[in-house]
Each structure stands twice: as structure tokens, then as C-alpha cells.
Scaffold this motif. Structure first.
Motif, PDB file in Angstrom:
ATOM      1  N   HIS A  84      31.623  34.575  42.839  1.00  0.00           N
ATOM      2  CA  HIS A  84      32.662  34.362  41.824  1.00  0.00           C
ATOM      3  C   HIS A  84      32.775  35.551  40.889  1.00  0.00           C
ATOM      4  CE1 HIS A  84      34.954  32.923  38.469  1.00  0.00           C
ATOM      5  NE2 HIS A  84      33.901  33.005  37.669  1.00  0.00           N
ATOM      6  N   THR A  85      34.019  35.972  40.657  1.00  0.00           N
ATOM      7  CA  THR A  85      34.336  36.930  39.597  1.00  0.00           C
ATOM      8  C   THR A  85      35.653  36.471  38.987  1.00  0.00           C
ATOM      9  OG1 THR A  85      35.664  38.405  41.000  1.00  0.00           O
ATOM     10  CG2 THR A  85      33.278  38.833  40.890  1.00  0.00           C
ATOM     11  N   ASP A  86      35.934  36.900  37.788  1.00  0.00           N
ATOM     12  CA  ASP A  86      37.217  36.555  37.170  1.00  0.00           C
ATOM     13  C   ASP A  86      38.371  37.053  38.020  1.00  0.00           C
ATOM     14  OD1 ASP A  86      35.923  35.352  35.089  1.00  0.00           O
ATOM     15  OD2 ASP A  86      36.315  36.922  33.618  1.00  0.00           O
ATOM     16  N   GLU A  87      38.218  38.233  38.606  1.00  0.00           N
ATOM     17  CA  GLU A  87      39.280  38.803  39.446  1.00  0.00           C
ATOM     18  C   GLU A  87      39.554  37.915  40.652  1.00  0.00           C
ATOM     19  OE1 GLU A  87      40.193  42.781  42.175  1.00  0.00           O
ATOM     20  OE2 GLU A  87      38.267  42.573  41.119  1.00  0.00           O
ATOM     21  N   ASN A  88      38.490  37.431  41.301  1.00  0.00           N
ATOM     22  CA  ASN A  88      38.665  36.569  42.470  1.00  0.00           C
ATOM     23  C   ASN A  88      39.321  35.241  42.086  1.00  0.00           C
ATOM     24  OD1 ASN A  88      37.539  38.491  44.104  1.00  0.00           O
ATOM     25  ND2 ASN A  88      35.536  37.483  44.268  1.00  0.00           N
ATOM     26  N   PHE A  89      38.909  34.691  40.948  1.00  0.00           N
ATOM     27  CA  PHE A  89      39.488  33.412  40.539  1.00  0.00           C
ATOM     28  C   PHE A  89      40.965  33.579  40.192  1.00  0.00           C
ATOM     29  CE2 PHE A  89      40.371  29.944  37.495  1.00  0.00           C
ATOM     30  CZ  PHE A  89      40.074  28.869  38.310  1.00  0.00           C
ATOM     31  N   ARG A  90      41.314  34.666  39.514  1.00  0.00           N
ATOM     32  CA  ARG A  90      42.724  34.904  39.189  1.00  0.00           C
ATOM     33  C   ARG A  90      43.552  35.052  40.457  1.00  0.00           C
ATOM     34  NH1 ARG A  90      40.823  38.056  34.726  1.00  0.00           N
ATOM     35  NH2 ARG A  90      40.794  39.920  36.066  1.00  0.00           N
ATOM     36  N   GLU A  91      42.999  35.735  41.437  1.00  0.00           N
ATOM     37  CA  GLU A  91      43.725  35.910  42.704  1.00  0.00           C
ATOM     38  C   GLU A  91      43.926  34.564  43.391  1.00  0.00           C
ATOM     39  OE1 GLU A  91      43.052  37.924  47.076  1.00  0.00           O
ATOM     40  OE2 GLU A  91      42.173  38.921  45.328  1.00  0.00           O
ATOM     41  N   PHE A  92      42.877  33.754  43.426  1.00  0.00           N
ATOM     42  CA  PHE A  92      42.975  32.418  44.011  1.00  0.00           C
ATOM     43  C   PHE A  92      44.025  31.593  43.272  1.00  0.00           C
ATOM     44  CE2 PHE A  92      41.618  27.943  44.062  1.00  0.00           C
ATOM     45  CZ  PHE A  92      41.502  27.714  45.425  1.00  0.00           C
ATOM     46  N   PHE A  93      43.987  31.657  41.965  1.00  0.00           N
ATOM     47  CA  PHE A  93      44.919  30.911  41.115  1.00  0.00           C
ATOM     48  C   PHE A  93      46.360  31.316  41.405  1.00  0.00           C
ATOM     49  CE2 PHE A  93      47.210  29.819  37.279  1.00  0.00           C
ATOM     50  CZ  PHE A  93      46.613  28.660  36.812  1.00  0.00           C
TER      51      PHE A  93
END
Length: 204
Positions: A84-93
Motif C-alpha cells: 500500500h502507498t497513497d499513490e496506489n490507493f489514489r490510482e485504484f480510487f
């Protein structure tokens, strides 16, 4: 498949009118983060699933018979998305939440991603606005609610109910800190029926 009662509410109501109809729901935020973590876990294991392919998090053509370049790409993607990273979560979102309130303006690809059964609104599977369910339990109170269902069905069960596929992670509320307010508004819109019909708070 994963078709819910919402796909055929009239037929469902008629066919199962004499049955005890129940379902379980989960806090929309918690469920969404759980789906994200599942994708992280599967990508990290180098496993291809429909959801990881749709997200571009895995190269579906990267098998042992493919050229080394394709295998290297799959390995690189798995390495990037295995944690998990903020970048990965934003991309998923951004790939799973429709950034549009008018359904006619949502692209076919984004619409398909948004209704993946792992994170599609739960109202599709448990349409309490169109089907008369006898009981809707909560994931947050699963053991007690499931025992209630077993009692209604006359099934005896002793001991605790086993929990599978559990993970230790940060609070689900922490994940959304990296999402701007505009994105959260679209999240509320997408899951509005879940918040409204299953009595979950919209506030984190």
C-alpha cells in the motif's frame, strides 16, 4: 456468478416469497478498502485476476510460454502494487469510482470497473428498496447476526465462527486521507444507496 437479487427483483420476490430471505452488508468504506487490499495482495503474489487485469495491475498475457519481456513487465507491475502507498490507493480510487454523476456520461470501461462485484454498491446484491428481505445483518456484527440466522433456520452451531482471509492493516479511515474532497463527493454519490438504505454514516 455474482448476480444479485437486484438483477431480477420481481422474479426473486415471487420465487422465494415463502423463504427466509437474508443478506449481509458492510460499511462501504471498510468494504472498499478491503477490496483494494485484496488487489494489492493478489498483485504482490503475482496472481492474475479479472480485477487486477482491469486495473492494469497485472499483464494477463504473461504466462510461462510468453517472451521474457512480458514476464518482466508482470514482475514489475506486481512489485509496484504489492504494498500500500497513497499513490496506489489514489490510482485504484480513480479507476473504480465514476468521476461523473450522470451515468450517461460515464465511459464503458469506467462503468465496467465500477460494477466489479468486489466493490460494486451492495444495494445491487441486496436491493432492500425492491425486495422484501427478512433480515439484513452486518459484517461488523457478523457472529451475532449469523447466529441469529442459524437460529431462524433451525441450525445448531457451537463455538466461534471461523474467520478467513483476514489481514492486519491500518484503520480504513486512514486510507482516504489522500483523496481530495471532489473525489470523496463522487464516492458518496456512487455508494449513496448503501449509506441510505443500510444506515451507514457518510462521515469518516
Amino acid at each position: 456468478g455474482h448476480n444479485g437479487a437486484g438483477a431480477f427483483p420481481d422474479a426473486f420476490e415471487q420465487q422465494f416469497k415463502d423463504y427466509f430471505k437474508f443478506g449481509f452488508v458492510r460499511n462501504p468504506y471498510d468494504r472498499y478498502v478491503s477490496a483494494y487490499r485484496m488487489c494489492i495482495r493478489e498483485a504482490g503474489r503475482g496472481r492474475s485476476g479479472g480485477f487486477t487485469e482491469a486495473l492494469g495491475w497485472f499483464n494477463k498475457r504473461s504466462t510461462s510460454s510468453m517472451m521474457s519481456g512480458a514476464r518482466k513487465k508482470a514482475k514489475r507491475l506486481a512489485s509496484k502494487y504489492k504494498k500500500h502507498t497513497d499513490e496506489n490507493f489514489r490510482e485504484f480510487f480513480e479507476k473504480t469510482i465514476p468521476y461523473e454523476s450522470d451515468p450517461n456520461k460515464i465511459s464503458k470501461a469506467r462503468r465496467a470497473a465500477a460494477i466489479n462485484h468486489h466493490w460494486a454498491p451492495q444495494i445491487y446484491f441486496i436491493p432492500v428498496d425492491r425486495v422484501n428481505f427478512d433480515f439484513v445483518g452486518r459484517f461488523e456484527n457478523f457472529e451475532e447476526d449469523f447466529k441469529f440466522v442459524l437460529d431462524k433456520l433451525g441450525i445448531t452451531h457451537e463455538g466461534e465462527i471461523a474467520k478467513l482471509n483476514t489481514t492486519k492493516s491500518s484503520k480504513y479511515t486512514d486510507y482516504f486521507d489522500c483523496i481530495e474532497q471532489r473525489g470523496m463527493q463522487f464516492f458518496y454519490h456512487h455508494y449513496n444507496d448503501d449509506f441510505e438504505h443500510f444506515n451507514y454514516k457518510r462521515s469518516l
